[in-house]
Motif scaffolding. Structure first.
Motif, PDB file in Angstrom:
ATOM      1  N   HIS A  68     -10.533   1.277  -2.517  1.00 24.12           N
ATOM      2  CA  HIS A  68      -9.807   2.875  -1.299  1.00 24.12           C
ATOM      3  C   HIS A  68     -11.274   3.095  -2.137  1.00 24.12           C
ATOM      4  O   HIS A  68     -11.498   3.456  -3.372  1.00 24.12           O
ATOM      5  N   TYR A  90      -2.907   6.316  10.694  1.00 20.52           N
ATOM      6  CA  TYR A  90      -3.233   5.142  11.606  1.00 20.52           C
ATOM      7  C   TYR A  90      -2.072   4.383  11.418  1.00 20.52           C
ATOM      8  O   TYR A  90      -2.434   3.456  12.057  1.00 20.52           O
ATOM      9  N   CYS A  91      -2.383   3.724  10.215  1.00 24.50           N
ATOM     10  CA  CYS A  91      -2.079   2.345  10.316  1.00 24.50           C
ATOM     11  C   CYS A  91      -0.504   1.623   9.753  1.00 24.50           C
ATOM     12  O   CYS A  91       0.486   2.289   8.684  1.00 24.50           O
ATOM     13  N   CYS A 103       0.792  -0.955   0.374  1.00 16.18           N
ATOM     14  CA  CYS A 103      -0.008   0.098  -0.004  1.00 16.18           C
ATOM     15  C   CYS A 103       0.247   1.657   0.123  1.00 16.18           C
ATOM     16  O   CYS A 103       1.721   1.363   0.573  1.00 16.18           O
ATOM     17  N   VAL A 131       0.552  -0.379   7.529  1.00 12.10           N
ATOM     18  CA  VAL A 131       0.706  -2.287   6.846  1.00 12.10           C
ATOM     19  C   VAL A 131       1.422  -0.769   5.545  1.00 12.10           C
ATOM     20  O   VAL A 131       1.988  -2.069   5.110  1.00 12.10           O
ATOM     21  N   PRO A 132       1.150  -0.242   5.616  1.00 13.08           N
ATOM     22  CA  PRO A 132       2.228   0.216   4.329  1.00 13.08           C
ATOM     23  C   PRO A 132       3.703   0.126   4.978  1.00 13.08           C
ATOM     24  O   PRO A 132       4.925  -0.194   4.408  1.00 13.08           O
ATOM     25  N   LYS A 138      -0.377   4.008   0.340  1.00 10.17           N
ATOM     26  CA  LYS A 138      -1.373   5.129   0.921  1.00 10.17           C
ATOM     27  C   LYS A 138      -0.821   6.021   1.896  1.00 10.17           C
ATOM     28  O   LYS A 138      -1.518   7.464   2.689  1.00 10.17           O
ATOM     29  N   PHE A 139      -0.437   5.884   2.993  1.00 16.60           N
ATOM     30  CA  PHE A 139      -0.002   6.204   3.980  1.00 16.60           C
ATOM     31  C   PHE A 139      -0.867   6.661   5.059  1.00 16.60           C
ATOM     32  O   PHE A 139      -0.743   8.288   5.186  1.00 16.60           O
ATOM     33  N   CYS A 140      -1.451   6.373   5.269  1.00 14.05           N
ATOM     34  CA  CYS A 140      -2.755   6.720   6.254  1.00 14.05           C
ATOM     35  C   CYS A 140      -2.327   7.155   7.889  1.00 14.05           C
ATOM     36  O   CYS A 140      -1.337   6.001   7.744  1.00 14.05           O
ATOM     37  N   GLN A 164      -4.744  -4.310  -0.556  1.00 11.80           N
ATOM     38  CA  GLN A 164      -5.158  -4.394   0.958  1.00 11.80           C
ATOM     39  C   GLN A 164      -5.718  -2.195  -0.463  1.00 11.80           C
ATOM     40  O   GLN A 164      -6.803  -2.617   0.635  1.00 11.80           O
ATOM     41  N   ASN A 165      -5.749  -2.510  -1.257  1.00 12.86           N
ATOM     42  CA  ASN A 165      -6.355  -1.619  -2.298  1.00 12.86           C
ATOM     43  C   ASN A 165      -6.381  -2.016  -3.186  1.00 12.86           C
ATOM     44  O   ASN A 165      -5.881  -2.158  -4.670  1.00 12.86           O
ATOM     45  N   ARG A 177      -6.890  10.605   4.245  1.00 12.66           N
ATOM     46  CA  ARG A 177      -7.436   9.433   3.988  1.00 12.66           C
ATOM     47  C   ARG A 177      -8.001  10.454   2.240  1.00 12.66           C
ATOM     48  O   ARG A 177      -8.211   8.980   1.405  1.00 12.66           O
TER      49      ARG A 177
HETATM   50 FE1  SF4 Z   1      -3.396   1.535   3.017  1.00 13.84          FE
HETATM   51 FE2  SF4 Z   1      -6.133   0.995   3.927  1.00 13.84          FE
HETATM   52 FE3  SF4 Z   1      -3.945   0.927   5.670  1.00 13.84          FE
HETATM   53 FE4  SF4 Z   1      -4.560   3.092   5.009  1.00 13.84          FE
HETATM   54  S1  SF4 Z   1      -5.772   1.757   5.573  1.00 13.84           S
HETATM   55  S2  SF4 Z   1      -2.419   2.623   4.956  1.00 13.84           S
HETATM   56  S3  SF4 Z   1      -4.987   2.199   2.498  1.00 13.84           S
HETATM   57  S4  SF4 Z   1      -4.323  -0.760   3.756  1.00 13.84           S
END
Ligand code: SF4
Ligand code: SAM
Length: 471
Positions: free
Chosen positions: A246, A172-173, A166, A175-176, A168-170, A210-211, A285
């Motif tokens: 997304h 809070y997240c 991913c 995942v990236p 996007k680097f939201c 993830q997206n 977002r």
């Molecule tokens: Fe990526 Fe989704 Fe996490 Fe945002 S919430 S960083 S879009 S995986």
């Protein structure tokens, strides 16, 4: 999880493994690939940690609670090390914590990322020799898509990862940081796997990412919507799902595909996270409440059918005021979601939100989560009740002997539990049958096999004449 065996090997001589998966469908599918790699190495899968030589935990670090689960599990089973069993931590916690896991749980011998199943053979040799092994450099690889063998454990649904990572680097997240940058698989390779899944007799495919809709074909042949439509047209495939979309990349052509290809399911999962544009901005977002609602309007305008919409919501993000939270509540009223996955904000390592001020106290997060879920339950009651009296097509997933009910699932992804006439054989798992809905609950439908619609119990709808209405 079903067991996977290879013919011709003596069961005594074979090494065994047990794998437990935490987290999302992507993790479950990764475990199918890990299991496939181990089977190719001559291992046999068993259903209890006590029976295994190698115990693997495929982990999730999206929230702190998920991360802690694996350390509890490792502590619970530490005693098995005395019997010579080896422990492996793979997936997102492994990526995040790396070799620190050896310090926290010294009985672990292998720590490897989500995509390192390709290097498993070498890593296994190392741990067999009594060494510790790590495989953590796989965050940028696109080799993860092609596997020699995937031990598919869902008997009805074939998963295909079309995009990893991913970008996007939201705020809070995690995942990236755990799954690395976005990389897509070629449309050609996705379609080949879809055909293989259909040839193996599965009729449902779920495209994963993830997206998933940030998909970009490396050979430039198909957009996400075009790929979705092509998968839906693979002979033998009756249902296609995709997750997670997304909102920023939810384009109109996805709805055009759903409008034109009947096998694409009547369901879109579109995580919103918050109903407040201010909070969405703080979360990074990259859309507003209004832009999200515009996408909802496109989905509601589907030409031939009613599309169920589900979402993810986070409450208690740093700085979320009472007024912001009220906007999340009014969004529920406005959209009338068919289901939500709701979470209390959980601070995660490396993420920008960690440094944000105005953290929301835990009790307040708990109260907001309860209020959100209560409101959504009230919204789901009439939503599910609307189906009473309809005939819906259910894919048979299993049997609840205690309740005397068959468990199925509608195209809208709603659980449909139903009875069959006394003495009739239960319909085969994986078959499609019409069900008359007689009762509704906030999270499921109940009914009876609609025999008068021309389908004999035990026969699939595919073999029956006439169309079947969707919910
Ligand atoms: Fe990526 Fe989704 Fe996490 Fe945002 S919430 S960083 S879009 S995986
Ligand atoms: N990529 C998807 C998207 O952007 O909508 C979401 C994938 S994420 C694995 C699944 C869900 O976990 C998110 O939609 C979000 O609601 C939730 N989540 C992620 N990080 C979180 C955190 N730090 N605290 C609470 N929930 C979180």
């Amino acid at each position: 999880m079903a067991l996977t065996r290879i013919a011709g090997l003596s069961l005594q001589a074979q090494k065994t493994f047990f794998i437990e998966t935490f987290g999302c469908q992507m993790n479950f599918h990764d475990s199918e690939k890990v299991a496939g790699s181990l089977v190719l190495q001559g291992y046999r899968q068993v259903e209890a940690a006590e029976d295994a030589d190698l115990i693997l935990y495929n982990t999730c670090s999206i929230r702190d609670k998920a991360e802690q689960k694996v350390f509890h599990r490792l502590a619970d089973f530490k005693r098995l090390q005395k019997e010579g069993k080896k422990f492996a931590v793979i997936g997102c916690v492994a990526q995040q914590e790396g070799e620190r896991i050896f310090e926290r749980a010294p009985h672990v011998s292998l720590v490897a990322g989500s995509s390192s199943y390709r290097s498993l053979p070498q890593l296994l040799v190392q741990i067999e020799q009594g060494e510790r092994a790590t495989g953590l450099n796989d965050r940028e690889t696109s080799q993860t898509f092609e596997t020699e063998f995937t031990a598919r454990t869902n008997p009805h649904r074939g998963y295909i990862t079309i995009i990893e990572g991913c970008d996007k680097f939201c705020a809070y997240c995690v995942v990236p940081y755990t799954r690395g940058r976005e990389r897509s698989r070629t449309s050609q390779s996705v379609l080949e796997e879809a055909r293989r899944i259909a040839d193996s007799g599965l009729t449902e495919i779920q495209l994963l990412g993830q997206n998933v809709n940030s998909y970009r074909d490396p050979i430039g042949r198909a957009s996400f919507a075009e790929l979705l439509a092509e998968v839906g047209r693979v002979p033998g495939i009756r249902r296609v799902r995709f997750t997670t979309s997304h909102p920023r990349h939810f384009t109109r052509d996805i709805m055009e595909a759903i409008d034109t290809v009947p096998t694409l399911c009547d369901h879109v999962h579109l995580p919103v996270q918050s109903g407040s544009s201010q909070v969405l901005q703080a979360m990074q977002r990259e859309y507003t409440r209004e832009q999200y609602l515009e996408r909802i309007a496109w989905i509601r305008a589907a030409r031939h059918r009613s599309i169920a919409i589900t979402t993810d919501m986070i409450v208690g993000f740093p700085g979320e005021t009472e007024a912001d939270f009220r906007q999340t509540m009014t969004l529920l009223d406005e959209v009338q979601f068919d289901g939500i996955f709701s979470f209390k904000y959980s601070p995660r390592p490396n993420t920008p939100a960690l440094a944000m001020e105005n953290a929301i106290p835990e009790e307040e997060k708990t109260a907001r989560l309860a209020a959100l879920n209560e409101k959504q339950r009230e919204i789901q009651r009439p939503n599910y009740a609307r189906h009473v009296g309809e005939i819906v097509e259910a894919m048979v997933e299993g049997y609840h002997p205690a309740r005397g009910q068959i468990a199925g699932r509608s195209s809208q992804n709603k659980p449909v539990n139903f009875t069959i006439p006394e003495g009739s054989p239960p319909p085969a798992p994986g078959s499609y049958v019409p069900v008359r809905v007689t009762r509704a609950f906030p999270n499921s439908l109940a009914g009876e096999l609609a025999t008068e619609s021309g389908v004999e119990p035990g026969k699939s709808l595919a073999e029956a004449p006439g169309p079947c209405s969707r919910i």
